[in-house]
Design an enzyme around this catalytic site. Structure first.
Site, PDB file in Angstrom:
ATOM      1  N   ASP A  20       0.832  -1.202   0.000  1.00 46.25           N
ATOM      2  CA  ASP A  20       0.000   0.000   0.000  1.00 46.25           C
ATOM      3  C   ASP A  20       0.869   1.254   0.000  1.00 46.25           C
ATOM      4  O   ASP A  20       0.549   2.252  -0.649  1.00 46.25           O
ATOM      5  CB  ASP A  20      -0.911   0.028   1.237  1.00 46.25           C
ATOM      6  N   ALA A  21       1.978   1.189   0.734  1.00 46.71           N
ATOM      7  CA  ALA A  21       2.854   2.362   0.820  1.00 46.71           C
ATOM      8  C   ALA A  21       3.436   2.700  -0.548  1.00 46.71           C
ATOM      9  O   ALA A  21       3.490   3.866  -0.941  1.00 46.71           O
ATOM     10  CB  ALA A  21       3.964   2.112   1.838  1.00 46.71           C
ATOM     11  N   TYR A  39       2.124   1.930  -3.415  1.00 44.31           N
ATOM     12  CA  TYR A  39       1.010   2.409  -4.241  1.00 44.31           C
ATOM     13  C   TYR A  39       0.781   3.898  -3.965  1.00 44.31           C
ATOM     14  O   TYR A  39       0.713   4.712  -4.889  1.00 44.31           O
ATOM     15  CB  TYR A  39      -0.251   1.598  -3.931  1.00 44.31           C
ATOM     16  N   ASP A  40       0.705   4.242  -2.673  1.00 46.76           N
ATOM     17  CA  ASP A  40       0.436   5.639  -2.317  1.00 46.76           C
ATOM     18  C   ASP A  40       1.554   6.556  -2.792  1.00 46.76           C
ATOM     19  O   ASP A  40       1.302   7.675  -3.229  1.00 46.76           O
ATOM     20  CB  ASP A  40       0.268   5.771  -0.793  1.00 46.76           C
ATOM     21  N   SER A  86     -34.687  -9.533 -12.739  1.00 47.13           N
ATOM     22  CA  SER A  86     -34.599 -10.159 -11.419  1.00 47.13           C
ATOM     23  C   SER A  86     -34.474 -11.667 -11.624  1.00 47.13           C
ATOM     24  O   SER A  86     -34.451 -12.149 -12.748  1.00 47.13           O
ATOM     25  CB  SER A  86     -35.806  -9.799 -10.566  1.00 47.13           C
ATOM     26  N   LEU A  87     -34.356 -12.386 -10.529  1.00 55.25           N
ATOM     27  CA  LEU A  87     -34.120 -13.824 -10.610  1.00 55.25           C
ATOM     28  C   LEU A  87     -35.205 -14.580  -9.865  1.00 55.25           C
ATOM     29  O   LEU A  87     -35.618 -14.176  -8.786  1.00 55.25           O
ATOM     30  CB  LEU A  87     -32.777 -14.158  -9.945  1.00 55.25           C
ATOM     31  N   GLU A 129     -22.259 -19.646  -9.713  1.00 50.98           N
ATOM     32  CA  GLU A 129     -21.438 -18.671  -8.995  1.00 50.98           C
ATOM     33  C   GLU A 129     -22.159 -18.257  -7.715  1.00 50.98           C
ATOM     34  O   GLU A 129     -23.384 -18.410  -7.624  1.00 50.98           O
ATOM     35  CB  GLU A 129     -21.155 -17.456  -9.881  1.00 50.98           C
ATOM     36  N   LYS A 172     -24.121 -16.091  -5.057  1.00 54.07           N
ATOM     37  CA  LYS A 172     -24.980 -14.918  -5.172  1.00 54.07           C
ATOM     38  C   LYS A 172     -24.512 -13.937  -4.116  1.00 54.07           C
ATOM     39  O   LYS A 172     -24.786 -14.097  -2.918  1.00 54.07           O
ATOM     40  CB  LYS A 172     -26.447 -15.306  -4.963  1.00 54.07           C
ATOM     41  N   ASP A 179     -24.130 -10.805  -1.772  1.00 54.25           N
ATOM     42  CA  ASP A 179     -25.172 -10.016  -1.126  1.00 54.25           C
ATOM     43  C   ASP A 179     -24.667  -8.586  -0.950  1.00 54.25           C
ATOM     44  O   ASP A 179     -24.084  -8.232   0.065  1.00 54.25           O
ATOM     45  CB  ASP A 179     -25.495 -10.655   0.228  1.00 54.25           C
ATOM     46  N   ARG A 194     -29.049  -0.362  -9.653  1.00 57.67           N
ATOM     47  CA  ARG A 194     -30.073  -1.134 -10.346  1.00 57.67           C
ATOM     48  C   ARG A 194     -31.414  -0.409 -10.312  1.00 57.67           C
ATOM     49  O   ARG A 194     -32.158  -0.446 -11.290  1.00 57.67           O
ATOM     50  CB  ARG A 194     -30.197  -2.508  -9.676  1.00 57.67           C
ATOM     51  N   TYR A 227     -20.715  -9.925 -12.918  1.00 54.39           N
ATOM     52  CA  TYR A 227     -21.422 -11.181 -13.156  1.00 54.39           C
ATOM     53  C   TYR A 227     -22.213 -11.229 -14.460  1.00 54.39           C
ATOM     54  O   TYR A 227     -22.890 -12.204 -14.740  1.00 54.39           O
ATOM     55  CB  TYR A 227     -22.305 -11.564 -11.968  1.00 54.39           C
ATOM     56  N   LYS A 257     -31.399 -20.434  -2.926  1.00 53.14           N
ATOM     57  CA  LYS A 257     -31.266 -19.624  -1.707  1.00 53.14           C
ATOM     58  C   LYS A 257     -30.682 -20.426  -0.554  1.00 53.14           C
ATOM     59  O   LYS A 257     -31.137 -21.537  -0.282  1.00 53.14           O
ATOM     60  CB  LYS A 257     -32.657 -19.124  -1.284  1.00 53.14           C
ATOM     61  N   CYS A 304     -16.909  -5.305  39.393  1.00 52.21           N
ATOM     62  CA  CYS A 304     -16.615  -6.463  38.555  1.00 52.21           C
ATOM     63  C   CYS A 304     -17.450  -7.668  39.006  1.00 52.21           C
ATOM     64  O   CYS A 304     -17.437  -8.020  40.183  1.00 52.21           O
ATOM     65  CB  CYS A 304     -15.126  -6.792  38.636  1.00 52.21           C
ATOM     66  N   CYS A 357     -14.677 -10.314  40.571  1.00 56.25           N
ATOM     67  CA  CYS A 357     -13.844 -10.070  41.759  1.00 56.25           C
ATOM     68  C   CYS A 357     -14.334  -8.884  42.586  1.00 56.25           C
ATOM     69  O   CYS A 357     -13.719  -8.542  43.588  1.00 56.25           O
ATOM     70  CB  CYS A 357     -12.384  -9.871  41.351  1.00 56.25           C
ATOM     71  N   CYS A 417     -12.528  -3.839  34.498  1.00 57.49           N
ATOM     72  CA  CYS A 417     -12.352  -4.178  35.906  1.00 57.49           C
ATOM     73  C   CYS A 417     -10.975  -3.691  36.315  1.00 57.49           C
ATOM     74  O   CYS A 417      -9.993  -3.895  35.601  1.00 57.49           O
ATOM     75  CB  CYS A 417     -12.438  -5.691  36.067  1.00 57.49           C
ATOM     76  N   CYS A 448      -8.026 -10.240  39.832  1.00 56.89           N
ATOM     77  CA  CYS A 448      -9.328 -10.695  39.322  1.00 56.89           C
ATOM     78  C   CYS A 448      -9.184 -12.084  38.690  1.00 56.89           C
ATOM     79  O   CYS A 448      -8.393 -12.274  37.767  1.00 56.89           O
ATOM     80  CB  CYS A 448      -9.848  -9.696  38.281  1.00 56.89           C
TER      81      CYS A 448
HETATM   82  O1  D41 Z   1     -24.046 -12.246  -7.257  1.00 53.83           O
HETATM   83  C1  D41 Z   1     -25.149 -11.811  -7.576  1.00 53.83           C
HETATM   84  N1  D41 Z   1     -25.843 -11.106  -6.713  1.00 53.83           N
HETATM   85  C2  D41 Z   1     -25.715 -12.068  -8.934  1.00 53.83           C
HETATM   86  C3  D41 Z   1     -26.901 -11.466  -9.295  1.00 53.83           C
HETATM   87  C4  D41 Z   1     -25.067 -12.887  -9.872  1.00 53.83           C
HETATM   88  N2  D41 Z   1     -23.897 -13.504  -9.552  1.00 53.83           N
HETATM   89  N3  D41 Z   1     -25.597 -13.087 -11.092  1.00 53.83           N
HETATM   90  C5  D41 Z   1     -26.743 -12.500 -11.463  1.00 53.83           C
HETATM   91  N4  D41 Z   1     -27.215 -12.713 -12.704  1.00 53.83           N
HETATM   92  C6  D41 Z   1     -28.341 -12.149 -13.085  1.00 53.83           C
HETATM   93  C7  D41 Z   1     -28.827 -12.412 -14.481  1.00 53.83           C
HETATM   94  C8  D41 Z   1     -29.058 -13.895 -14.662  1.00 53.83           C
HETATM   95  C9  D41 Z   1     -30.130 -11.705 -14.750  1.00 53.83           C
HETATM   96  C10 D41 Z   1     -27.794 -11.968 -15.451  1.00 53.83           C
HETATM   97  C11 D41 Z   1     -27.452 -11.660 -10.561  1.00 53.83           C
HETATM   98  C12 D41 Z   1     -28.656 -11.098 -11.037  1.00 53.83           C
HETATM   99  N5  D41 Z   1     -29.080 -11.356 -12.299  1.00 53.83           N
HETATM  100  C13 D41 Z   1     -29.526 -10.245 -10.225  1.00 53.83           C
HETATM  101  N6  D41 Z   1     -29.204  -9.587  -9.136  1.00 53.83           N
HETATM  102  C14 D41 Z   1     -30.271  -8.927  -8.677  1.00 53.83           C
HETATM  103  C15 D41 Z   1     -31.297  -9.157  -9.506  1.00 53.83           C
HETATM  104  C16 D41 Z   1     -30.825  -9.977 -10.481  1.00 53.83           C
END
Ligand code: D41
Length: 686
Positions: A36-37, A39-40, A85-86, A118, A120, A122, A141, A230, A323, A417, A420, A435, A441
């Site tokens: 890091d140093a 880089y900086d 969405s998924l 892969e 998901k 968060d 999004r 992704y 999920k 405490c 003790c 304490c 203690c």
């Molecule tokens: O890691 C994720 N949160 C993730 C979200 C991921 N690895 N792949 C994703 N792929 C898609 C599509 C299939 C539509 C290309 C996603 C999402 N969608 C996604 N995240 C939130 C809504 C949809």
């Protein structure tokens, strides 16, 4: 204004290339080269030159990550291609049903279909647009059609390339991915916020999303955010052979080459059993990834098949999210107890109605300190939301005040405490109450002895927690020196101690008498002196006498020792009871190898190691740090130059590659043995 000389132009080009390369190695290859140093230093040099010759500034210069003035608000951005969405699969049967739906629609055998899997992540989903290889816009999004333009904030993330690497670049590229905060980054951010009475985030997702919505990019820049790609949402490939981009997994590989971080856990598998196996494997690894994931995203790998399958409503037919169990749950706070730590710190611990969180039963959670209790506004009897992630202790993150029962009780922080009965002190400016009993203690004594005997300190085999408690409760052991006065006969009279185990313990105590100065200093349990600091102190002073005699200014001259640590060390060695204990330990025959002053021994200097699969006794990060402390580089992939591969269960292609190339492979046991030998200085080369 003067014109820059060619020499300056060359320097600017080199600095930019080096800075971009450092980011790429760090974020994409997971193989940092530059500190890091360094880089900086380079970044500051580039800033100096650009300040002198403003005409040299380009929008994709690494200096231009931060620098945009605070925004007044975020503009609306229409996504050219909606962010879909998924659909969810809540169990393995729903994965099988998904494969069947896909197979039926394509009229092919489901077991032959290749899927890319892969984690998901968060975090917060964002979309980035590159024109002629240069980042031109970035947006959240939003509702999938319209997001918020947060380009200035996204530019501050070093894992987002300001320009793509390489030559064959698309005219237009839109990349989607997730901005996340690691557990480590999240804990550090919240710890700082607690200290400064600033906003504490409930979880890394909120922290990531909140950090991206700051009007001042400087604030975003200060947050530990990472982007992981992704999806390729749009690509204009006039100059690119599109056979190289015929599958999702090939696209991800290409994104990596262009400079994006893509999940290391990405795998292509076949059929429903392949999917189920992947989900199980990732589920087992979930706690050790170091960041939050809430499941697995499964995508049909072949883009032609994806197109054939198309969409329903706002979700693709070719993808699904499996999920995992939630990392947050609500339960009841039954009581609060106060624990006393090694340094006397008093920590309130929530006793909860047991509840399963992400697959583990949780009945205790940390409440940190009195300020945190006040911040949460929590009372005994409340319904609380708790969160468990990785190896972090479960935390209370929220209180449902609307559900508070009438008989809820206030949490009263003790003035004495609980162990003790000494007075509890809270120093000006400190959030932690302590304490004041010191080694008087019992709780502090037990913790100090546990630390003294622990593996990375004196490593007294067989002296575990229960035994230490029994010894302290009988008042047989008051200081570490008393340990070495124990004899086998009286040990054998303790519950659950047979003659054999007490003989073994006496032998282990005898063995522990020969140690190193660094371990001994660490074992003393001086506040804020961890292993690395202890090693620095040992190396700097060479002998215990020199260290004990050091003044605060001498201590501050040691690598990584600041005023706070220096004061703790100085105070420790000025306490007569500490000096007495050290004298007694020496009189009882404790000896240590004194360190050569100066360089840290680096038996693995010049070697590159690879860690793959999971380790049981430590996290991969810990293994990496320990190797790096010995001088090794730790890489993400195996090559002919790799010195050795450490392979735990679940090791995949890297293990195969190592075997193929004749690179030595160690299992965890072998790895630990070597590590300990090198760390203790018993071995000096591989
Ligand atoms: O890691 C994720 N949160 C993730 C979200 C991921 N690895 N792949 C994703 N792929 C898609 C599509 C299939 C539509 C290309 C996603 C999402 N969608 C996604 N995240 C939130 C809504 C949809």
């Amino acid at each position: 204004m003067s014109q820059p000389e060619q020499k300056t132009l060359d320097e600017v080009a080199t600095l930019r290339a080096e800075l971009d390369d450092a980011n790429y190695r760090y974020y994409v290859l997971d193989e940092p080269r530059m500190t890091d140093a360094d880089y900086d230093r380079r970044l500051r040099r580039l800033q100096e030159i650009e300040a002198e010759y403003p005409d040299l500034v380009t929008p994709d210069s690494p200096t231009q990550r931060v620098g945009a003035p605070p925004d007044a608000g975020f503009p609306e951005v229409q996504h050219a291609v909606p962010m879909l969405s998924l659909d969810n699969a809540l169990n393995e049967d729903e994965i099988t049903a998904f494969v069947k739906r896909v197979a039926d629609r394509l009229e092919i055998d489901g077991e032959t279909i290749a899927f890319c899997c892969e984690p998901k992540l968060d975090g917060a989903a964002v979309s980035l647009v590159y024109e002629q290889g240069v980042l031109v816009s970035g947006a959240t999004r939003g509702d999938g059609r319209t997001g918020e333009g947060i380009t200035s904030n996204l530019r501050t993330l070093r894992s987002i390339p300001l320009k793509l690497r390489g030559k064959a670049l698309p005219d237009l590229l839109e990349v989607r991915g997730e901005v996340i905060m690691s557990h480590e980054g999240f804990e550090a951010l919240n710890a700082k916020a607690r200290e400064e009475d600033a906003k504490v985030f409930a979880n890394p997702r909120n922290a990531a999303a909140g950090s991206l919505r700051q009007l001042d990019p400087k604030i975003t820049a200060s947050r530990p955010l990472e982007f992981s790609a992704y999806q390729v949402a749009r690509i204009d490939m006039a100059r690119i052979d599109d056979s190289l981009l015929s599958t999702h997994s090939k696209q991800m590989k290409r994104l990596r080459e262009w400079g994006f971080r893509v999940s290391q856990q990405l795998e292509v598998v076949t059929g429903s059993q392949g999917l189920i196996d992947y989900c199980r494997r990732l589920g087992e690894r979930r706690d050790r990834l170091g960041y939050d994931i809430d499941g697995v995203v499964i995508k049909v790998d072949d883009l032609r098949l994806q197109r054939e399958l198309g969409f329903v409503a706002r979700a693709p037919r070719w993808a699904i999210a499996f999920k995992f169990p939630a990392q947050e749950q609500t339960t009841t706070l039954n009581d609060v107890e106060f624990q006393v730590g090694r340094t006397g710190a008093i920590t309130p611990v929530a006793r909860l109605e047991p509840v399963t969180v992400a697959g583990v039963t949780v009945s205790n959670a940390s409440l940190h300190n009195a300020d945190e209790i006040a911040r949460l506004g929590v009372m005994i009897g409340d319904t609380v939301t708790i969160r468990r992630a990785g190896d972090v202790i479960p935390q209370v993150v929220r209180v449902e005040t609307s559900l508070r029962p009438e008989d809820a009780r206030e949490i009263v922080f003790p003035e004495r405490c609980p162990v003790c009965d000494s007075e509890v002190e809270r120093l000006e400016g400190e959030v932690v109450a302590r304490c004041s009993g010191g080694l008087y203690c019992g709780a502090q004594r037990k913790e100090a002895l546990k630390h003294f005997a622990s593996r990375r300190a004196l490593d007294i085999e067989g002296l575990g927690e229960k035994l230490i408690e029994a010894l302290v409760e009988r008042d047989w052991v008051k200081t570490p020196a008393d340990l070495f006065r124990l004899d086998a006969e009286c040990l054998a009279s303790l519950p659950r101690m047979a003659q054999k185990s007490s003989d073994n313990l006496v032998a282990a105590l005898d063995k522990a008498k020969r140690t190193t100065l660094a371990r001994f200093v660490f074992a003393l349990g001086i506040r804020e002196v961890g292993e690395a600091t202890a090693a620095n102190l040992a190396r700097h002073f060479g002998t215990l006498d020199a260290l004990m005699g050091a003044e605060v200014a001498d201590l501050e001259a040691v690598e990584d020792v600041g005023p706070v640590v220096a004061a703790h060390v100085h105070t420790f060695f000025r306490q007569p009871h500490n000096r007495d204990t050290i004298d007694e330990l020496r009189a009882l025959g404790l000896t240590w190898k004194e360190e050569a002053i100066g360089e840290r021994p680096q038996p693995l200097a010049g070697q590159t190691w690879v860690l793959t699969g999971t380790l049981e006794s430590m996290t991969r990060d810990e293994g990496k740090e320990r190797l790096q402390a010995l001088g090794a580089k730790v890489a993400g992939s195996v090559s002919k130059k790799t010195a050795a591969v450490v392979a735990g269960p679940g090791a995949g292609s890297k293990l195969g590659k190592a075997e193929q190339m004749g690179v030595p492979v160690l299992d965890e046991e072998g790895f630990l043995e070597r590590l300990e030998a090198w760390e203790s200085g018993r071995e000096t080369e591989q």
